[in-house]
Write a protein that holds these residues in place. Sequence first.
Motif, PDB file in Angstrom:
ATOM      1  N   LEU A 265     -20.527  19.731 -32.767  1.00  0.00           N
ATOM      2  CA  LEU A 265     -19.847  18.822 -31.849  1.00  0.00           C
ATOM      3  C   LEU A 265     -18.478  19.304 -31.396  1.00  0.00           C
ATOM      4  N   HIS A 266     -17.805  20.103 -32.214  1.00  0.00           N
ATOM      5  CA  HIS A 266     -16.430  20.462 -31.876  1.00  0.00           C
ATOM      6  C   HIS A 266     -16.344  21.562 -30.831  1.00  0.00           C
ATOM      7  N   PHE A 267     -16.789  22.773 -31.174  1.00  0.00           N
ATOM      8  CA  PHE A 267     -16.559  23.920 -30.302  1.00  0.00           C
ATOM      9  C   PHE A 267     -17.833  24.737 -30.131  1.00  0.00           C
ATOM     10  N   ASN A 268     -17.839  25.555 -29.086  1.00  0.00           N
ATOM     11  CA  ASN A 268     -18.992  26.407 -28.828  1.00  0.00           C
ATOM     12  C   ASN A 268     -19.133  27.465 -29.919  1.00  0.00           C
ATOM     13  N   PRO A 269     -20.365  27.929 -30.174  1.00  0.00           N
ATOM     14  CA  PRO A 269     -20.555  29.030 -31.131  1.00  0.00           C
ATOM     15  C   PRO A 269     -19.729  30.245 -30.707  1.00  0.00           C
TER      16      PRO A 269
END
Length: 489
Positions: A265-269
């Motif tokens: 949910l927080h940041f892209n891989p």
Amino acid sequence: MTDREQAKPSLDNGNFLFRFRSAKALLDDDDNGGFQELEKQAIYFAKPEQLNDPMEGLSDAFWDGDDVLWENFFKHYALALISYALKWLLHEPDEIQKAKVDAWLTAEDLPTDMFRNLYREFCSDLSSAIEARELAQILGRRTLPLRRERLINLLFLVHQAAVPSLFLILKKHRLVDFELPPEAADTKPVKTTLECWEEIASAPSKIDMPVEEQLEVLSSITNRVSHQLDLGVLTRIGSIDEGHKLLALISRFPEMYVDAFSRDLHFNPWRVACFSRRCTNASMWGTYGSEHRGAALIFRTEQREGEHYFRIKGMAGTADSGADLKVHNVEYGKRPPPLDSFNVIGRLPLHKLKTTWMVTEDGRASTRLSEMTDDLDAWRTRYWNHAFKRVSWKHFDWEHEEERRLVASSVLADDPAPEALTYDFSQLEGLVFGMRMSSEDKLRTASIVEKKCRATGRTDFRFFQAYYSPSKGEMDIAELGLLKFDIGK
């Protein structure tokens, strides 16, 4: 002689990156266990879990929400749990690690009406069993936000009510032929724990430690005890695989969910390529330069407006001409940067964010929603600052590395760099031979460089040799000015 040859730039001016590599990685092909990185002009970007620091990508995440967010949090926990449980039923014990917790999931992502009905029924039963609205109101009034250990501790207590409720519903719909004792579904420990935390938070501290740290330590002890009990279970079950499968759902799910929340949910891989600011640290050569038998690549960066950039090619979502990645200086500290978890849910479309997290079914909106929507541009700037702070923090223990890194990430792909990325040969300023690099490997290296220099017309490629300087009492490098190529021949 060119102007560039007459005034060679100093390697200490901050415009260069050094990357330590083994001779095998640089020179050998796949059949011999290498990657031909020099020939292919390749830089491999590693996933966080492939790096040698288990704290890579760690953030000091905290969950600070009002009653709306917490009410939706429990509903989402139910959604993630029933989704995982159905995968859990299908996976064989020796493959249970392939069953992932999907924190990105929303109710509208469920594939069938039957699945949606199962979720609604389970969510309703769980909300009733744990008195979710009352718990959400208590959490919305708490004095201190919940950090990772306390959140896991809380969810483990919730989980004791969730699992029996889940299996009652699965048995009712003939998806399993067993159930767990319903008396296990008891919400009193959850409320008691919350009240205890609040009492500790509001009372004068009797020890020289911030009260929030006290609560994290207490929760951490409880969670570690749970892990020890899990090991005890494994020693008493005939099949280790069966034991791991059982524990994954019954015991480990709360921790997996919290980790999935941050992951999904927080940041892209992201992937990262690691460099150093200098190449005269003997420890770095020993660790990353194959015990001084490898070489250090010297890369030239481009400076713009006080920042340094390096162009790479092949990253997902970029043009054939490549993309300029910012060079991030690793920040070393005792603790990772703080992260407000509910305020950096950046991987969901806005309408899913609202319906899943920020607004209840009866239309009550979280006060946190306006922090994002009142000025989306400002929120996005803060969001990306948080993202890069998270991937460029390391503990003080690594400070000697003076690390610089490139971060590959894309909103268009789950894996931004599954294959090694490439650079132009002109970006490679030179090479430093390790103190123990063999003459054979040096000649192989020089041969590849010569071929590339002839193909591009370069006469300014620089070679250096690492050595111990008695006068300085430390490692140093010397330029090999006689090692040149006559590209006219």
